[in-house]
Design an enzyme around this catalytic site. Structure first.
Site, short mmCIF file in Angstrom:
data_model
loop_
_atom_site.label_atom_id
_atom_site.label_comp_id
_atom_site.label_asym_id
_atom_site.label_seq_id
_atom_site.Cartn_x
_atom_site.Cartn_y
_atom_site.Cartn_z
CD GLU A 1 1.06 -17.53 10.62
OE1 GLU A 1 1.14 -16.71 11.54
OE2 GLU A 1 0.02 -17.68 9.93
CG ASP B 1 -0.20 -21.33 5.85
OD1 ASP B 1 0.88 -20.72 5.97
OD2 ASP B 1 -0.96 -21.58 6.81
CG ASP C 1 -2.45 -13.27 7.37
OD1 ASP C 1 -1.25 -13.55 7.42
OD2 ASP C 1 -3.27 -13.59 8.25
#
Length: 484
Positions: free
Chosen positions: A145, A78, A115
């Site tokens: 996360e 995610d 990220d």
């Protein structure tokens, strides 16, 4: 036509571009999870997918590495979905619009999701490679996360043999992260009441702030638009009767809110004074944050009557009091590690609903008792205002391992490849390594990553040359896994 096809490392960036074409914000990971499952099945690899959308892909060791210890390559599926105010992209349904100048990669108008898409891309490239010697690879892709590590917390690790994990979720090349803070997502609920009232509607908007990651950049003095809106509403309400109608700020609890909007109702005779006060406070905020947030602006303009009733004066005062009193930002610094934030919280999301104001925090600390104390502080304040606090995504900190073969190997490879000394550090941001350390006793873990800038903001970008060097580091560590 692919945007990144001429860049190196070719296979890594090929998979990264394919991942970017799939919407994958937190809570919207089924499609990208299915993509990883299809990738594994097409190559005849063992694959596990759970109900949360976590994926584990296993590739057996290449010839000569059968007795080498297995290695976990880990990242999360995610991303934080933030976009510029003028961006029309629907991040829940549309892929990212990638751009590059050959040196950096970014997404037009939105976060990039480097990220942690780059970790997934590197793991897929390693699984796909036919000429890379390696031990048994266990690629672990978790979900959500960014909203509390919920995928890692719920993951069944029974199929994992390895106790060596290379996490690729750091943002500075040459920094080996070996410890991180624990955290929790706390939502403060303040009850409100609404009623019919007469007056003129105004829209207040605080925007143009730098924002950023609430772990990595919480100590950089950047303004939080949600906090500033509390100050503005308080200042206005001291000068005139005011009723709050709507309030919306921030998009993610772990991103410093770059914008916040409110609609207020005031008496017609106070309209001119409200505009003048808002302009004056805009100058105050701009002066206070002229270095950290040079683009900060406060706008005030008449608005059409809202579709919802305004709050009562008592409820307005309750919300404003909450915004003025709720803690935010750095709370304590480490006395053992110079420059390390020990405990902080970030009021990342504000939403005024029909019957409550909900403010969501990312609470972080490397000291469990301080994290608990901060949560209790929010609870006490909420209770005084007739409210409550709910929690999700509680995850432990990741303790430093004094003896680590993996850390020694990664540091040695980095020295050989770059001629530089790596930085070994603990960070205030949260990583999933702490969750895995609790699930896999004796886990030896290091987090690495290529250079990324401004993550969790629409200015996020990924350095191409650094990605190539980090990929070379990962490959060499796998080649030398027999030393572990």
């Amino acid at each position: 036509m692919p945007v990144l096809e001429h860049l190196q490392p070719e296979n890594v960036l090929h998979f990264f571009e394919e991942l970017c074409a799939i919407p994958h914000g937190s809570g919207n990971t089924k499609a990208i999870s299915d993509y990883c499952v299809a990738f594994a099945r097409e190559r005849g690899l063992e694959v596990h997918q759970d109900s949360l959308n976590n994926v584990i892909i296993i590739k057996e060791a290449t010839e000569g590495y059968e007795n080498a210890p297995a290695v976990i390559l880990q990242g999360h599926l995610d991303m934080v979905c933030e976009k510029a105010p003028d961006c029309s992209l629907d991040m829940a349904r549309e892929g990212l619009r990638l751009r590059t100048d050959g040196q950096w990669i970014w997404a037009e108008g939105t976060t990039l999701g480097g990220d942690d898409g780059i970790a997934v891309a590197m793991a897929l490239a390693a699984l796909d490679a036919g000429d890379l010697p390696h031990p048994r690879l266990e690629a672990v892709f978790t979900v959500d996360e960014e909203v509390g590590m919920e995928g890692a917390v719920g993951l069944d690790v029974s199929c994992l043999r390895s106790r060596i994990m290379l996490n690729v979720d750091s943002e500075v090349e040459g920094v080996l992260t070996v410890s991180c803070a624990g955290g929790i997502r706390a939502t403060c609920h303040i009850p409100v009441e609404r009623e019919q009232a007469e007056g003129v509607n105004y829209r207040l908007e605080i925007h143009g702030l730098t924002g950023g990651h609430s772990g990595v950049e919480i100590n950089k003095g950047r303004a939080n638009a949600n906090v500033l809106m509390g100050r503005l509403l308080d200042a206005l309400s001291l000068e005139m009767p005011l009723r709050l109608v709507t309030l919306t700020g921030g998009q993610a609890d772990n991103a410093i809110a770059p914008a916040c909007c409110a609609e207020v109702l005031t008496a017609p005779e106070d309209a001119a004074r409200l505009e003048a006060l808002a302009e004056s406070w805009g100058r105050v905020f701009a002066k206070e944050y002229q270095t950290a947030d040079p683009g900060l602006r406060v706008d005030c303009a008449p608005a059409e009557a809202a579709a919802v009733l305004p709050l009562t004066r008592e409820a307005t005062a309750r919300v404003v009091s909450a915004l003025m009193l709720l803690p935010n930002g750095v709370q304590t610094m480490s006395m053992d590690i110079p420059g390390l934030v020990q405990t902080s919280l970030n009021l990342g999301v504000l939403r005024l609903k029909e019957q409550e104001m909900a403010g969501t925090f990312a609470v972080r600390s490397s000291v469990a008792t301080e994290k608990a104390m901060l949560c209790r502080q929010i609870e006490c304040l909420a209770a005084l205002l007739g409210g409550s606090v709910t929690y999700t995504g509680d995850y432990p900190g990741w303790e430093y391992l004094r003896a680590s073969k993996l850390r020694e190997l990664v540091a040695g490879v980095y020295r050989e490849q770059t001629g530089k000394e790596p930085v070994i550090e603990a960070i205030h941001a949260g990583l999933e390594c702490g969750v895995f350390a609790g699930k896999l006793p004796g886990l030896d873990c290091v987090s690495v990553g290529p250079d990324m800038q401004e993550i969790h903001t629409p200015r996020e970008r990924l350095n191409v040359a650094s990605t190539q060097r980090t990929w070379a580091l990962v490959c060499e560590v796998l080649r030398r896994a027999k030393e572990l």
